[in-house]
Write a protein that holds these residues in place. Sequence first.
Motif, PDB file in Angstrom:
ATOM      1  N   GLY A   1      16.457 -22.535  10.020  1.00 52.41           N
ATOM      2  CA  GLY A   1      16.070 -21.274  10.637  1.00 52.41           C
ATOM      3  C   GLY A   1      15.122 -20.478   9.758  1.00 52.41           C
ATOM      4  N   SER A   2      14.768 -19.323  10.261  1.00 52.10           N
ATOM      5  CA  SER A   2      13.881 -18.418   9.533  1.00 52.10           C
ATOM      6  C   SER A   2      14.394 -16.996   9.651  1.00 52.10           C
ATOM      7  N   VAL A   3      14.095 -16.193   8.644  1.00 55.68           N
ATOM      8  CA  VAL A   3      14.402 -14.766   8.672  1.00 55.68           C
ATOM      9  C   VAL A   3      13.098 -14.031   8.424  1.00 55.68           C
ATOM     10  N   PHE A   4      12.817 -13.077   9.283  1.00 58.24           N
ATOM     11  CA  PHE A   4      11.624 -12.243   9.180  1.00 58.24           C
ATOM     12  C   PHE A   4      12.070 -10.812   8.952  1.00 58.24           C
ATOM     13  N   VAL A   5      11.402 -10.113   8.054  1.00 61.91           N
ATOM     14  CA  VAL A   5      11.698  -8.703   7.781  1.00 61.91           C
ATOM     15  C   VAL A   5      10.379  -7.951   7.824  1.00 61.91           C
ATOM     16  N   MET A   6      10.358  -6.868   8.595  1.00 63.96           N
ATOM     17  CA  MET A   6       9.152  -6.056   8.705  1.00 63.96           C
ATOM     18  C   MET A   6       9.521  -4.596   8.483  1.00 63.96           C
ATOM     19  N   SER A   7       8.698  -3.904   7.711  1.00 62.96           N
ATOM     20  CA  SER A   7       8.920  -2.486   7.429  1.00 62.96           C
ATOM     21  C   SER A   7       8.564  -1.641   8.635  1.00 62.96           C
TER      22      SER A   7
END
Length: 160
Positions: free
Chosen positions: A103-109
């Motif tokens: 899987g992947s984890v994306f984090v955006m401010s």
Amino acid sequence: MTAPSTLGLSTEARNLHWLLSNLVEEVPGVHSVTVVSSDGLMLLSSDPGHLVTRTTGGPQDGPRGSSADLATVVSGIGSLTIGAAGLMDGGGVKQTMVAMDEGSVFVMSISDGSLLGVHATPDCDMSVIAYHMALFVGRAGHVLTPELRSELRKSMEGAE
């Protein structure tokens, strides 16, 4: 933890819940999504039905990969990348992506210091997810006032 009811919430809070649900339902490969405040508290979440129940017997029992877990990971990644950017004089952190075998984890401010986190499948289209995250951030960032963050926190506490 159950998803909070949107009954009794302000129009802005209901709109954010709708945007979050839309992100999960409309973007292929998204498992779960969360919004975490700058102090690490979960403000919004969406738990899918595919979760596996933990069998550890400890105080953290609950669905593995839930939005609560994602909120913890997002908060940690946010802190780590902000610290790294400070050490490297890199300025503000806009986006972080962690690619894993499963899987992947994306984090955006978000402009108010909050973070949007997405847990996705390993075969997801990263550019599509990043695009939809940017849309969410653009729509949500200007409405996440201190009053709305307080309202969202209270709605999350009531869902536990």
